[in-house]
Design a protein around this motif. Structure first.
Motif, PDB file in Angstrom:
ATOM      1  N   PHE A  59       0.863  -1.178   0.000  1.00 55.31           N
ATOM      2  CA  PHE A  59       0.000   0.000   0.000  1.00 55.31           C
ATOM      3  C   PHE A  59       0.900   1.229   0.000  1.00 55.31           C
ATOM      4  CE2 PHE A  59      -3.263  -2.881   1.526  1.00 55.31           C
ATOM      5  CZ  PHE A  59      -4.423  -2.364   0.955  1.00 55.31           C
ATOM      6  N   ILE A  60       0.572   2.214  -0.825  1.00 54.65           N
ATOM      7  CA  ILE A  60       1.362   3.433  -0.856  1.00 54.65           C
ATOM      8  C   ILE A  60       0.442   4.649  -0.824  1.00 54.65           C
ATOM      9  CG2 ILE A  60       3.302   2.400  -2.081  1.00 54.65           C
ATOM     10  CD1 ILE A  60       2.282   3.775  -4.650  1.00 54.65           C
ATOM     11  N   GLY A  61       0.968   5.751  -0.317  1.00 54.53           N
ATOM     12  CA  GLY A  61       0.242   7.010  -0.266  1.00 54.53           C
ATOM     13  C   GLY A  61       1.116   8.056   0.379  1.00 54.53           C
ATOM     14  N   GLN A  62       0.693   9.300   0.283  1.00 56.23           N
ATOM     15  CA  GLN A  62       1.412  10.414   0.905  1.00 56.23           C
ATOM     16  C   GLN A  62       0.449  11.129   1.861  1.00 56.23           C
ATOM     17  OE1 GLN A  62       4.849   9.585  -0.289  1.00 56.23           O
ATOM     18  NE2 GLN A  62       4.912  11.788   0.107  1.00 56.23           N
ATOM     19  N   GLY A  63       0.999  11.728   2.901  1.00 58.08           N
ATOM     20  CA  GLY A  63       0.171  12.488   3.832  1.00 58.08           C
ATOM     21  C   GLY A  63      -0.874  11.618   4.514  1.00 58.08           C
ATOM     22  N   THR A  64      -2.108  12.116   4.579  1.00 60.31           N
ATOM     23  CA  THR A  64      -3.188  11.372   5.215  1.00 60.31           C
ATOM     24  C   THR A  64      -3.424  10.050   4.504  1.00 60.31           C
ATOM     25  OG1 THR A  64      -4.221  13.494   5.743  1.00 60.31           O
ATOM     26  CG2 THR A  64      -5.559  11.535   6.039  1.00 60.31           C
ATOM     27  N   ALA A  65      -3.290  10.038   3.178  1.00 60.32           N
ATOM     28  CA  ALA A  65      -3.447   8.789   2.429  1.00 60.32           C
ATOM     29  C   ALA A  65      -2.387   7.770   2.835  1.00 60.32           C
ATOM     30  CB  ALA A  65      -3.373   9.058   0.930  1.00 60.32           C
ATOM     31  N   GLY A  66      -1.209   8.251   3.228  1.00 62.45           N
ATOM     32  CA  GLY A  66      -0.172   7.355   3.714  1.00 62.45           C
ATOM     33  C   GLY A  66      -0.554   6.712   5.038  1.00 62.45           C
ATOM     34  N   VAL A  67      -1.278   7.460   5.887  1.00 63.97           N
ATOM     35  CA  VAL A  67      -1.770   6.893   7.146  1.00 63.97           C
ATOM     36  C   VAL A  67      -2.854   5.855   6.848  1.00 63.97           C
ATOM     37  CG1 VAL A  67      -2.798   7.398   9.383  1.00 63.97           C
ATOM     38  CG2 VAL A  67      -1.238   9.048   8.330  1.00 63.97           C
ATOM     39  N   ALA A  68      -3.752   6.174   5.907  1.00 70.35           N
ATOM     40  CA  ALA A  68      -4.774   5.213   5.503  1.00 70.35           C
ATOM     41  C   ALA A  68      -4.134   3.948   4.941  1.00 70.35           C
ATOM     42  CB  ALA A  68      -5.709   5.844   4.475  1.00 70.35           C
ATOM     43  N   ALA A  69      -3.024   4.095   4.218  1.00 71.90           N
ATOM     44  CA  ALA A  69      -2.312   2.941   3.675  1.00 71.90           C
ATOM     45  C   ALA A  69      -1.837   2.023   4.792  1.00 71.90           C
ATOM     46  CB  ALA A  69      -1.130   3.404   2.826  1.00 71.90           C
ATOM     47  N   LEU A  70      -1.348   2.602   5.875  1.00 69.50           N
ATOM     48  CA  LEU A  70      -0.894   1.811   7.015  1.00 69.50           C
ATOM     49  C   LEU A  70      -2.055   1.043   7.644  1.00 69.50           C
ATOM     50  CD1 LEU A  70       1.354   1.040   9.002  1.00 69.50           C
ATOM     51  CD2 LEU A  70       0.819   3.113  10.287  1.00 69.50           C
ATOM     52  N   VAL A  71      -3.197   1.717   7.804  1.00 66.47           N
ATOM     53  CA  VAL A  71      -4.379   1.056   8.368  1.00 66.47           C
ATOM     54  C   VAL A  71      -4.817  -0.099   7.461  1.00 66.47           C
ATOM     55  CG1 VAL A  71      -6.778   1.360   9.080  1.00 66.47           C
ATOM     56  CG2 VAL A  71      -5.125   3.186   9.485  1.00 66.47           C
ATOM     57  N   CYS A  72      -4.870   0.156   6.165  1.00 65.27           N
ATOM     58  CA  CYS A  72      -5.312  -0.876   5.220  1.00 65.27           C
ATOM     59  C   CYS A  72      -4.371  -2.077   5.225  1.00 65.27           C
ATOM     60  CB  CYS A  72      -5.427  -0.291   3.818  1.00 65.27           C
ATOM     61  SG  CYS A  72      -6.806   0.853   3.603  1.00 65.27           S
ATOM     62  N   ALA A  73      -3.078  -1.830   5.329  1.00 64.08           N
ATOM     63  CA  ALA A  73      -2.117  -2.935   5.388  1.00 64.08           C
ATOM     64  C   ALA A  73      -2.360  -3.792   6.627  1.00 64.08           C
ATOM     65  CB  ALA A  73      -0.686  -2.396   5.383  1.00 64.08           C
ATOM     66  N   ASN A  74      -2.669  -3.151   7.746  1.00 57.80           N
ATOM     67  CA  ASN A  74      -2.962  -3.896   8.972  1.00 57.80           C
ATOM     68  C   ASN A  74      -4.228  -4.733   8.814  1.00 57.80           C
ATOM     69  OD1 ASN A  74      -0.733  -2.915  10.335  1.00 57.80           O
ATOM     70  ND2 ASN A  74      -1.832  -1.200  11.249  1.00 57.80           N
ATOM     71  N   ILE A  75      -5.248  -4.157   8.159  1.00 57.88           N
ATOM     72  CA  ILE A  75      -6.492  -4.888   7.916  1.00 57.88           C
ATOM     73  C   ILE A  75      -6.213  -6.099   7.022  1.00 57.88           C
ATOM     74  CG2 ILE A  75      -8.744  -4.766   6.764  1.00 57.88           C
ATOM     75  CD1 ILE A  75      -8.905  -1.834   7.690  1.00 57.88           C
ATOM     76  N   PHE A  76      -5.440  -5.909   5.969  1.00 60.75           N
ATOM     77  CA  PHE A  76      -5.109  -7.013   5.056  1.00 60.75           C
ATOM     78  C   PHE A  76      -4.390  -8.135   5.797  1.00 60.75           C
ATOM     79  CE2 PHE A  76      -6.693  -4.892   1.549  1.00 60.75           C
ATOM     80  CZ  PHE A  76      -6.343  -5.454   0.328  1.00 60.75           C
TER      81      PHE A  76
END
Length: 232
Positions: A59-76
């Motif tokens: 998962f990749i992203g910058q800024g707030t999207a980067g935080v969402a990427a971290l959450v999504c990786a944990n969910i996966f």
């Protein structure tokens, strides 16, 4: 004004992200199932997963999207529960700057799925990273808020948040953030189903929980006076 507007619209944005992406099915006809069309989840990706040709997810992203990427990786990681199938989150600039090499060949990432998260679809670091991983053979998806934005023409599949037409008008990025996580959870359940990591009962219960999120968010937002008293 816009800060409060975006926070208040979060439940509707989450509900819009869920709309049309689930259905009733199963043996009873009352079980919840994931339903993602080919534009969102292309046949090429389904086939690669079914044939076990994808062995890692970024998962990749910058800024707030980067935080969402971290959450999504944990969910996966929770959904897939396979330590031999790594799912990680990186800032787009870190993936392109430190995880890729100039000498990489066209198949260097053929075993990878890269899921880019972006609100506008025009984030330079994220779009550039997508270009680079595609040059190395990676499968790509985007979770994005803006329909027909730049990134939608670079990836194999697009998961729009809400209606794909919401414009974030506050640095809070609240409604986009929650919607990105909901979209990530839907993708995670789809991949868990295709890989046989979770059974129909688990997936049905998770979808039911996701569908209850918007009303739970409204319940919290109805307590604005309590928050105001606390702030004072």
């Amino acid at each position: 004004h816009y800060f409060l507007k975006e926070i208040s619209e979060s439940p509707e944005s989450a509900a819009g992200t869920l709309q049309g992406r689930w259905k009733f099915g199963g043996t009873t006809g009352r079980e919840y199932e994931i339903s993602l069309d080919r534009k969102c989840f292309p046949d090429s990706l389904r086939t690669a997963l079914a044939q076990n040709r994808i062995r890692r997810i970024f998962f990749i992203g910058q800024g707030t999207a980067g935080v969402a990427a971290l959450v999504c990786a944990n969910i996966f990681n929770y959904y897939l529960k396979d330590p031999l199938f790594p799912v990680s989150a990186l800032k787009s600039s870190e993936l392109s700057g430190f995880s890729l090499r100039e000498e990489d060949g066209p198949d260097a990432m053929s075993d990878a799925l890269v899921i880019a998260i972006t609100q506008s679809g025009t984030t330079t670091d994220t779009n550039r990273a997508v270009d680079m991983v595609r040059d190395r053979g990676a499968h790509t998806l985007a979770i994005v808020n803006r329909r027909d934005s730049d990134i939608t023409f670079k990836v194999d599949g697009v998961m729009y948040t809400s209606s794909g037409r919401d414009i974030e008008m506050s640095v809070a990025s609240t409604k986009a953030f929650y919607s990105q996580i909901v979209a990530g959870a839907l993708l995670g359940l789809q991949i868990a189903r295709l890989r046989g990591a979770r059974d129909a009962t688990f997936i049905s219960a998770e979808i039911k929980g996701l569908l209850e999120l918007p009303e739970a968010m409204r319940t919290v937002l109805r307590r604005r006076e309590v928050f105001e008293d606390s702030a004072r």
